[in-house]
Write a protein that holds these residues in place. Structure first.
Motif, PDB file in Angstrom:
ATOM      1  N   HIS A   1       0.835  -1.204   0.000  1.00  0.00           N
ATOM      2  CA  HIS A   1       0.000   0.000   0.000  1.00  0.00           C
ATOM      3  C   HIS A   1       0.875   1.262   0.000  1.00  0.00           C
ATOM      4  CE1 HIS A   1      -3.697   2.294   1.132  1.00  0.00           C
ATOM      5  NE2 HIS A   1      -2.807   3.107   1.668  1.00  0.00           N
ATOM      6  N   GLU A   2       1.801   1.322   0.935  1.00  0.00           N
ATOM      7  CA  GLU A   2       2.652   2.520   1.030  1.00  0.00           C
ATOM      8  C   GLU A   2       3.583   2.609  -0.177  1.00  0.00           C
ATOM      9  OE1 GLU A   2       1.707   4.714   3.056  1.00  0.00           O
ATOM     10  OE2 GLU A   2       0.482   3.421   4.337  1.00  0.00           O
TER      11      GLU A   2
ATOM     12  N   HIS B   1       1.692   4.325  -2.824  1.00  0.00           N
ATOM     13  CA  HIS B   1       1.754   5.782  -2.644  1.00  0.00           C
ATOM     14  C   HIS B   1       3.123   6.300  -3.114  1.00  0.00           C
ATOM     15  CE1 HIS B   1      -1.961   6.718  -0.538  1.00  0.00           C
ATOM     16  NE2 HIS B   1      -1.741   5.860   0.429  1.00  0.00           N
TER      17      HIS B   1
ATOM     18  N   SER C   1      -2.241   3.543  -4.124  1.00  0.00           N
ATOM     19  CA  SER C   1      -1.864   2.596  -3.064  1.00  0.00           C
ATOM     20  C   SER C   1      -2.794   1.387  -3.073  1.00  0.00           C
ATOM     21  CB  SER C   1      -1.898   3.271  -1.705  1.00  0.00           C
ATOM     22  OG  SER C   1      -3.174   3.824  -1.449  1.00  0.00           O
TER      23      SER C   1
END
Ligand code: ZN
Length: 500
Positions: free
Chosen positions: A264-265, A268, A297
């Motif tokens: 997820h990060e 980003h 993300s």
């Protein structure tokens, strides 16, 4: 120097200060010794004061007045047009707000967060209620100063999802809710349960770290221009054109937390790293909105990371890294475990399908709080009622109910819908990428992620703020934002797993 050059160098200098603030913030949340907290708060307040002064500098106003309506501003989607439009928008918003209100909001949110931590630990909503009252009254004032056409929520939403309107967001989320709630119900009635116990075996931290890092690098996070560190509440911070910091946390008894958190990060981070470096600090080199950021993300975390083809490639590495935990587990069982759906009380632990229902509940409640239709004292009851209605479960207390999120205590009202917008944008972009790139599954199964990353970079990242989020979606996919691609994705994946 031409007025436009002066405008750009003014904005770039402010961006330098903002990136200094990011370094301080990243350090505070990763390596700073606890005792340094008070002085760090002074440092950050000092820098943010400098930023505010620069961003409201009357000279900036003069330059913007001169340039708005000039030839450079004619094409709204050109780099120059975007720079002028977006800097003017930011300047106009900032100067509408009285200094006292800005300071009062900062103070109330610091006190609000402290009260929230205590109230949550003690499961004591009553002690937090006066802060909710105060914070909503302040953001209501803020909305009045900023101005809005239809709903005060518009003014707040605009901070996180620029140019978005409450009515449009409400419409797309209601359509999503009306199809999602019955899907979740059908899953619950299917009698099938994902073998989630696989995920709670022992996963040593060191192995998780190297496996997670390898996956982040494989999907395209550039470790030459970024780092992965450990924190309590994971985040991503782009603090320079070649410096993107992502964070995660490790739980040895629960595999998904660090792994999908890292993906997820990294998603980003890939967005931040995909912005045009020569435009750093200027609107054409900045992200569009929180919803679009979240779409990146969520795409890597869910549409790629929970995809069966992704695990066709990574499962052998997974079993090599976690021999003990993976013993006797087949690819199919593992795939089902990471895609299990079950209504739960806590938003941050929710699965891909039910997550959006958690967001819709908050979105509905905060609008009612803002208009006064929902009295602050009635929040716990309203919360329980909505959880019963949309998820079929009811929190036994407020700690796992209306006290679970930090957002309201930090005056982040209007933020929640960007999470679901992110899921919707992600599904719509992914569907288009899949059609244009011709079969992403086969590529993932071979460990090829560069084509998708390059597609996202070209279509989304490199455009910076040249288009508002809603226009970007239309431009890239040919369609306005809709709940349909996300529902197609969820039905396509969950239907076979649950036999529905
Ligand atoms: Zn995120």
């Amino acid at each position: 120097m031409s007025p436009f050059d002066e405008l750009c160098s003014h904005a770039r200098a402010s961006a330098i200060l903002e990136s200094i603030e990011s370094v301080l913030g990243w350090d505070e949340r990763t390596y700073m010794p606890e005792a340094a907290g008070a002085y760090r708060a002074e440092q950050m307040t000092f820098v943010s004061g400098l930023i505010h002064r620069r961003r409201t500098d009357p000279r900036l106003g003069e330059l913007l007045a001169q340039l708005t309506g000039s030839d450079l501003a004619k094409d709204p989607h050109s780099d120059a047009g975007t720079t002028i439009r977006q800097l003017k928008r930011d300047y106009d918003k900032r100067i509408k707000l009285p200094q006292e209100l800005v300071e009062e909001l900062t103070r109330a949110s610091v006190l609000g967060q402290q009260a929230w931590v205590k109230a949550r630990a003690a499961d004591d909503y009553a002690s937090f209620a006066p802060h909710v009252e105060k914070l909503f009254s302040l953001v209501r004032q803020r909305a009045e100063y900023l101005g809005y056409k239809d709903h005060p929520y518009d003014a707040l939403l605009d901070d996180f999802e620029p140019w978005a309107k409450t009515a449009d967001v409400a419409k797309v989320l209601a359509a999503l809710r009306d199809e999602l709630a019955p899907l979740v119900q059908a899953i619950m009635q299917s009698g099938r349960r994902a073998p989630v116990e696989i995920l709670s075996r022992k996963y040593p931290k060191a192995a998780q770290e190297s496996f997670g890092k390898a996956a982040a690098a494989a999907i395209g996070f550039d470790f030459q221009r970024g780092r992965l560190d450990v924190t309590h509440h994971p985040f991503c911070s782009g603090m320079g054109p070649n410096d993107c910091r992502i964070t995660t946390r490790y739980d040895e008894q629960f595999f998904p937390s660090a792994f999908f958190g890292t993906l997820h990060e990294a998603g980003h981070g890939i967005y931040d790293q995909g912005l045009r470096t020569e435009q750093f600090g200027l609107p054409p080199g900045s992200f569009v909105s929180l919803g679009i950021h979240e779409s990146q993300s969520r795409m890597w975390e869910n549409l790629v990371g929970r995809n069966r083809a992704f695990w066709q490639f990574f499962f052998p590495q997974f079993t090599a890294a976690f021999g003990e935990a993976s013993r006797g587990v087949s690819l199919d069982e593992f795939y089902w475990a990471i895609n299990g759906v079950a209504p739960s009380l806590i938003r941050v632990e929710a699965d891909e399908a039910t997550y959006n229902l958690h967001i819709i509940i908050r979105f509905e409640l905060e609008q009612a709080l803002l208009t006064g239709d929902l009295p602050v004292a009635d929040v716990p009851a309203a919360w329980k009622e909505k959880y019963r209605k949309y998820l079929g479960i009811e929190p036994p207390n407020d700690k796992d109910g209306c006290l679970q999120d930090v957002h309201w205590s930090a005056a982040l009202i209007g933020y929640f819908p960007t999470y679901s917008l992110g899921n919707l944008y992600a599904a719509q972009f992914f569907e288009k990428a899949n059609a244009e790139l011709g079969g992403l599954d086969q590529q993932f199964a071979r460990g090829e992620f560069a084509p998708l990353k390059q597609w996202l970079q070209k279509n989304i990242h490199e455009r910076g703020q040249c288009y508002a989020a809603a226009d970007l979606v239309k431009l890239v996919t040919g369609q306005p934002l809709s709940h349909a691609p996300l529902m197609r994705h969820l039905r396509g994946k969950l239907g076979p797993l649950y036999g529905i």
